[in-house]
Scaffold this active site. Structure first.
Site, PDB file in Angstrom:
ATOM      1  N   ASP A  64       0.953  -0.996  -0.172  1.00 53.02           N
ATOM      2  CA  ASP A  64      -0.496  -0.071   0.355  1.00 53.02           C
ATOM      3  C   ASP A  64       1.067   1.387   0.178  1.00 53.02           C
ATOM      4  OD1 ASP A  64      -2.260   0.715  -0.323  1.00 53.02           O
ATOM      5  OD2 ASP A  64      -2.269   2.282   1.317  1.00 53.02           O
ATOM      6  N   ASP A 119       4.075  10.207 -10.912  1.00 57.09           N
ATOM      7  CA  ASP A 119       5.351  10.252 -11.160  1.00 57.09           C
ATOM      8  C   ASP A 119       5.083  11.671 -11.665  1.00 57.09           C
ATOM      9  OD1 ASP A 119       6.154   7.946  -9.550  1.00 57.09           O
ATOM     10  OD2 ASP A 119       6.167   5.989 -11.817  1.00 57.09           O
TER      11      ASP A 119
END
Length: 195
Positions: free
Chosen positions: A69, A154
């Site tokens: 997670d 990202d």
């Protein structure tokens, strides 16, 4: 050792296989659409919930379940998106929708660049119980998406010590500094005990 990954995220599966140097089986190939309620209050709690739910559903004591997670936390936004990173723009939202929701939150506040960090919590469920490890990556988020590499947030995250986003950096560099890579290195130590 049969390793089952508690994810159906193709980017995450590929990244974990490359970093662990092993093939993993996505849990949906064995269990279909098993319902997993991630109602933990931390990355660690949610990783444990996923690993334990899948391990118990498999009923195979020799299986090893790895769950991750992870997400991004932006302190100036009250630690958003945090544990809600994967569903920040709503349940079933795409990576792109989540990314642009965070970019828009920064723009709403007039923030061009601010500290942020990624967390990866990994839980490993096996006949030996549950082990957990963590990894972090520190840096900043910016109010625009740059680069096409990677996935998730990202394109807006600039790691500490760099001037490019993760979306612009070469894959090898990203692998060497990422929060997930750090956590997976620790997970490998746990898995080696059982070989």
């Amino acid at each position: 050792m049969k390793v089952i990954l508690a994810s159906s995220n193709k980017g995450k599966i590929k990244e974990i296989e490359q970093m662990m140097h092993m093939d993993v089986i996505p849990y949906k190939e064995l269990l279909g659409d098993l319902e997993i309620v991630e109602d933990g209050k931390s990355f660690k709690e949610n990783a444990i919930i996923k690993a334990k739910t899948i391990y118990d559903a498999l009923g195979d004591k020799e299986a090893v379940v790895i769950s991750d997670d992870s997400g991004i936390t932006v302190p100036i936004l009250g630690d958003e998106p945090g544990i809600y990173s994967a569903r920040y723009a709503g349940v079933g939202a795409s990576d792109k929708e989540n990314l642009y929701k965070l970019i828009n939150r920064l723009k709403e506040k007039g923030i061009k660049r601010t500290p942020a960090y990624y967390t990866a919590a990994i839980a490993i469920a096996s006949k030996y119980g549950i082990d957990t490890v963590h990894g972090w990556m520190w840096g900043e988020v910016i109010d625009e998406a740059r680069g096409k590499k990677g996935f998730g947030y990202d394109p807006m995250f600039i790691p500490k010590g760099f001037d490019k986003t993760l979306g612009e950096l070469d894959e090898e560099i990203k692998k060497s500094i990422s929060h997930r890579a750090k956590a997976l290195e620790l997970a490998k130590i746990i898995l080696k005990r059982w070989e």
